[in-house]
Design a protein around this motif. Structure first.
Motif, PDB file in Angstrom:
ATOM      1  N   LEU A   2       0.948  -1.324  -0.074  1.00  0.00           N
ATOM      2  CA  LEU A   2       0.138  -0.145  -0.131  1.00  0.00           C
ATOM      3  C   LEU A   2       0.979   1.340  -0.036  1.00  0.00           C
ATOM      4  N   LEU A   3       0.247   2.015  -0.888  1.00  0.00           N
ATOM      5  CA  LEU A   3       1.173   3.736  -0.217  1.00  0.00           C
ATOM      6  C   LEU A   3      -0.015   4.313   0.380  1.00  0.00           C
ATOM      7  N   VAL A   4       0.669   4.723   1.528  1.00  0.00           N
ATOM      8  CA  VAL A   4      -0.050   5.738   2.465  1.00  0.00           C
ATOM      9  C   VAL A   4       0.447   7.239   2.382  1.00  0.00           C
ATOM     10  N   THR A   5      -0.215   8.046   2.384  1.00  0.00           N
ATOM     11  CA  THR A   5       0.294   9.716   2.520  1.00  0.00           C
ATOM     12  C   THR A   5      -0.062   9.959   3.774  1.00  0.00           C
ATOM     13  N   GLY A   6       0.730  10.822   4.590  1.00  0.00           N
ATOM     14  CA  GLY A   6       0.540  11.428   5.893  1.00  0.00           C
ATOM     15  C   GLY A   6       0.325  10.236   6.821  1.00  0.00           C
ATOM     16  N   GLY A   7       1.260   9.187   6.802  1.00  0.00           N
ATOM     17  CA  GLY A   7       1.253   8.140   7.568  1.00  0.00           C
ATOM     18  C   GLY A   7       2.329   8.641   9.052  1.00  0.00           C
ATOM     19  N   ALA A   8       2.322   9.546   9.016  1.00  0.00           N
ATOM     20  CA  ALA A   8       3.190  10.106  10.323  1.00  0.00           C
ATOM     21  C   ALA A   8       2.517  10.901  11.417  1.00  0.00           C
ATOM     22  N   TRP A  19      -2.585  -1.289  10.734  1.00  0.00           N
ATOM     23  CA  TRP A  19      -2.415  -2.492   9.564  1.00  0.00           C
ATOM     24  C   TRP A  19      -1.422  -3.494   9.826  1.00  0.00           C
ATOM     25  N   LEU A  20      -0.184  -2.972  10.060  1.00  0.00           N
ATOM     26  CA  LEU A  20       0.727  -3.836  10.096  1.00  0.00           C
ATOM     27  C   LEU A  20       0.713  -4.855  11.422  1.00  0.00           C
ATOM     28  N   GLU A  21      -0.049  -4.472  12.493  1.00  0.00           N
ATOM     29  CA  GLU A  21      -0.451  -5.403  13.362  1.00  0.00           C
ATOM     30  C   GLU A  21      -1.308  -6.677  12.893  1.00  0.00           C
ATOM     31  N   ASN A  22      -2.168  -6.276  11.963  1.00  0.00           N
ATOM     32  CA  ASN A  22      -3.184  -7.278  11.316  1.00  0.00           C
ATOM     33  C   ASN A  22      -2.929  -8.058  10.001  1.00  0.00           C
ATOM     34  N   SER A  23      -1.683  -7.572   9.233  1.00  0.00           N
ATOM     35  CA  SER A  23      -1.596  -7.954   7.808  1.00  0.00           C
ATOM     36  C   SER A  23      -0.030  -7.833   7.677  1.00  0.00           C
ATOM     37  N   SER A  24       0.572  -8.926   6.671  1.00  0.00           N
ATOM     38  CA  SER A  24       1.796  -8.867   6.653  1.00  0.00           C
ATOM     39  C   SER A  24       2.296  -7.896   5.181  1.00  0.00           C
ATOM     40  N   GLU A  25       1.222  -7.209   4.726  1.00  0.00           N
ATOM     41  CA  GLU A  25       1.182  -6.580   3.696  1.00  0.00           C
ATOM     42  C   GLU A  25       2.009  -5.330   3.728  1.00  0.00           C
ATOM     43  N   PRO A  26       3.274  -4.911   3.135  1.00  0.00           N
ATOM     44  CA  PRO A  26       4.064  -3.739   3.532  1.00  0.00           C
ATOM     45  C   PRO A  26       3.382  -2.559   3.037  1.00  0.00           C
ATOM     46  N   ILE A  27       4.020  -1.393   3.764  1.00  0.00           N
ATOM     47  CA  ILE A  27       3.283  -0.038   3.551  1.00  0.00           C
ATOM     48  C   ILE A  27       4.408   0.837   3.178  1.00  0.00           C
ATOM     49  N   VAL A  28       4.259   1.549   1.974  1.00  0.00           N
ATOM     50  CA  VAL A  28       5.225   2.617   1.776  1.00  0.00           C
ATOM     51  C   VAL A  28       4.523   3.992   2.275  1.00  0.00           C
ATOM     52  N   ASN A  29       5.027   4.800   3.325  1.00  0.00           N
ATOM     53  CA  ASN A  29       4.692   5.865   3.885  1.00  0.00           C
ATOM     54  C   ASN A  29       5.104   7.332   3.510  1.00  0.00           C
ATOM     55  N   LEU A  30       4.546   7.954   2.636  1.00  0.00           N
ATOM     56  CA  LEU A  30       4.892   9.056   2.165  1.00  0.00           C
ATOM     57  C   LEU A  30       4.508  10.420   2.954  1.00  0.00           C
ATOM     58  N   LEU A  77      -3.905   5.028  -0.209  1.00  0.00           N
ATOM     59  CA  LEU A  77      -4.699   5.764   1.015  1.00  0.00           C
ATOM     60  C   LEU A  77      -4.208   7.159   1.195  1.00  0.00           C
ATOM     61  N   HIS A  78      -4.961   7.981   1.105  1.00  0.00           N
ATOM     62  CA  HIS A  78      -4.399   9.322   0.854  1.00  0.00           C
ATOM     63  C   HIS A  78      -5.047  10.096   2.335  1.00  0.00           C
ATOM     64  N   PHE A  79      -4.234  10.108   3.273  1.00  0.00           N
ATOM     65  CA  PHE A  79      -4.378  10.836   4.764  1.00  0.00           C
ATOM     66  C   PHE A  79      -3.867  12.305   4.665  1.00  0.00           C
ATOM     67  N   PHE A 127      -7.960   4.015  -4.841  1.00  0.00           N
ATOM     68  CA  PHE A 127      -7.413   5.158  -4.573  1.00  0.00           C
ATOM     69  C   PHE A 127      -8.373   5.571  -3.509  1.00  0.00           C
ATOM     70  N   LEU A 128      -7.755   5.553  -2.127  1.00  0.00           N
ATOM     71  CA  LEU A 128      -8.861   5.875  -1.053  1.00  0.00           C
ATOM     72  C   LEU A 128      -8.661   7.263  -0.494  1.00  0.00           C
ATOM     73  N   HIS A 129      -9.665   7.894  -0.448  1.00  0.00           N
ATOM     74  CA  HIS A 129      -9.601   9.631  -0.074  1.00  0.00           C
ATOM     75  C   HIS A 129     -10.143   9.686   1.284  1.00  0.00           C
ATOM     76  N   VAL A 130      -9.301  10.270   2.337  1.00  0.00           N
ATOM     77  CA  VAL A 130      -9.698  10.170   3.670  1.00  0.00           C
ATOM     78  C   VAL A 130     -10.258  11.467   4.012  1.00  0.00           C
ATOM     79  N   SER A 131     -11.603  11.793   4.018  1.00  0.00           N
ATOM     80  CA  SER A 131     -12.016  13.284   4.405  1.00  0.00           C
ATOM     81  C   SER A 131     -13.016  13.097   5.427  1.00  0.00           C
ATOM     82  N   THR A 132     -13.656  14.363   5.480  1.00  0.00           N
ATOM     83  CA  THR A 132     -14.125  14.772   6.850  1.00  0.00           C
ATOM     84  C   THR A 132     -15.579  15.220   6.818  1.00  0.00           C
TER      85      THR A 132
END
Ligand code: NAD
Ligand code: DAU
Length: 354
Positions: A2-8, A19-30, A77-79, A127-132
């Protein structure tokens, strides 16, 4: 992958950990690591090869395109966003740049990458967009909660910028066919919440013996959701959401601000009583209201429950206890985020409010 934006940031880092607690699928965190991004949130992943951290701007087309072709994620996943309403009132420019221009550029890179995929990968890509919920504007006490079909009426520079980004995401689906999912969520709270927002600010100020600044009469209502419930909802939408659809996420937990702050004070009175025997609630002070302050948000989250079987696990009573405990147990995290930049913001903003 997965590519996650705003993962910090607050929600992004909770999502990455969950995610990493429940899955072995890696994450690139931009993540650009603005004042709100904090690698300390992800310290437990320091030696975990499933987490690849890249410091950078989501609006940097070359960087994003290079990451997409190198890691070939099955979803973005666009946070990432500028997320604080008060900051958007003091200085909207960054909100326009990151939330609107940044999302536009990310969509362009995502679309080019998606088009380059083979048929099978193309149909699976999301492309999952996280909104409000703030994009829907404000409610009176008796209005029904926002649904997915409520008209957009954003009132702050922040919510206007998020509304614009939602419209861009929608347009990239309808015009170009990009398989997008949009989630509109209510107020989150929980671990790693930056102490400029109501709940962590009140906990941190209370413990420091500082005033607890309530805007206006404190009767504004928000619908509170424990952050882990939000992470689970995003996972469900990613797994089974229909491209092009939007999903409201909420806690069914409407509370007035003053009630929230009184609850925090009474929990602190129990967990860490003051040595002089007085209650933390004596520190509550009323300050000038936020300009254009939305009176009430409330989410009707029945679509996600009906279609995807998600509903929140945590009640406000259980979630707020966990949150207060977390802040009491992590004084070093609090101390480290209270950098010079943080102190500057607090002085500038609350001097103007009082
Ligand atoms: P946050 O402010 O805590 O974190 C935002 C993160 O984005 C930070 O790590 C920051 O460094 C990063 N970032 C900012 N600009 C960037 C850029 N140009 N390029 C790359 N990274 C950048 O925000 P949050 O509270 O975690 O919110 C995450 C998302 O959820 C946002 O899109 C927000 O609008 C949305 N949202 C938040 C809430 C809430 O209650 N916090 C509720 C509903 C929706
Ligand atoms: O509704 C979802 C939104 O919730 C997200 O999209 C935003 O990113 C997030 O910041 C949050 O926005 P709010 O403006 O609702 O959150 P905040 O914590 O800033 O304020 C919550 C309420 O508390 C609001 O009515 C303003 C009030 N408040 C806030 C602060 C910081 C105070 O009374 N005093 C304060 O010092």
């Amino acid at each position: 992958m997965l590519l996650v934006t705003g993962g910090a940031g607050f929600i992004g880092s909770n999502f990455v950990l969950d995610w990493l607690e429940n899955s072995s699928e890696p994450i690139v965190n931009l993540d650009q690591l603005t004042y709100a991004g904090n690698l300390e949130n992800l310290a437990s992943l320091r030696n975990d090869s499933r987490h690849i951290f890249i410091q950078g701007d989501l609006g940097n087309r070359e960087l994003v395109s290079q990451l997409l072709s190198q890691y070939r994620p099955r979803a973005i996943l666009h946070f990432a966003a500028e997320s604080h309403v008060d900051r958007s009132i003091h200085g909207p420019e960054d909100f326009i740049q990151t939330n609107i221009v940044g999302t536009f550029r990310l969509l362009e890179s995502a679309c080019a990458f998606w088009r380059s995929l083979g048929q099978e990968e193309r149909s699976q890509f999301r492309f999952l967009h996280v909104s409000t919920d703030e994009v829907f504007g404000t409610l009176s006490k008796t209005d029904p909660p926002f649904t997915e079909t409520t008209a957009y009426q954003p009132n702050s520079p922040y919510s206007a910028s998020k509304a614009a980004s939602d419209h861009l995401v929608r347009a990239w689906h309808h015009t170009f066919g990009l398989p997008v999912l949009t989630t509109n969520c209510s107020n989150n709270y929980g671990p790693f919440h930056f102490p400029e927002k109501l709940i962590p600010l009140m906990i941190v100020n209370a413990l420091a013996g500082k005033p607890l600044p309530i805007y206006g009469d404190g009767q504004q209502i928000r619908d509170w959701l424990f952050v882990n419930d939000h992470c689970t909802a995003i996972r469900r939408v990613l797994e089974s959401g229909q491209p092009g659809e939007t999903y409201n996420i909420g806690g069914w937990n409407e509370k007035a601000n003053l009630e929230i702050v009184r609850t925090i004070c009474s929990l602190l009175d129990q967990f860490k009583p003051k040595s002089d025997g007085t209650s933390y609630s004596a520190q509550i002070t009323h300050v000038a209201d936020r300009p254009g302050h939305d009176r009430r948000y409330a989410m009707d989250a029945s679509k996600i429950e009906r279609d995807l079987g998600w509903k929140p696990k945590e009640t406000f009573e259980t979630g707020i206890r966990k949150t207060v405990h977390w802040y009491l147990d992590h004084p070093d995290w609090v101390k480290n985020v209270q950098s010079g930049a943080y102190r500057e913001w607090i002085n500038q903003h609350y001097e103007a409010q009082s």
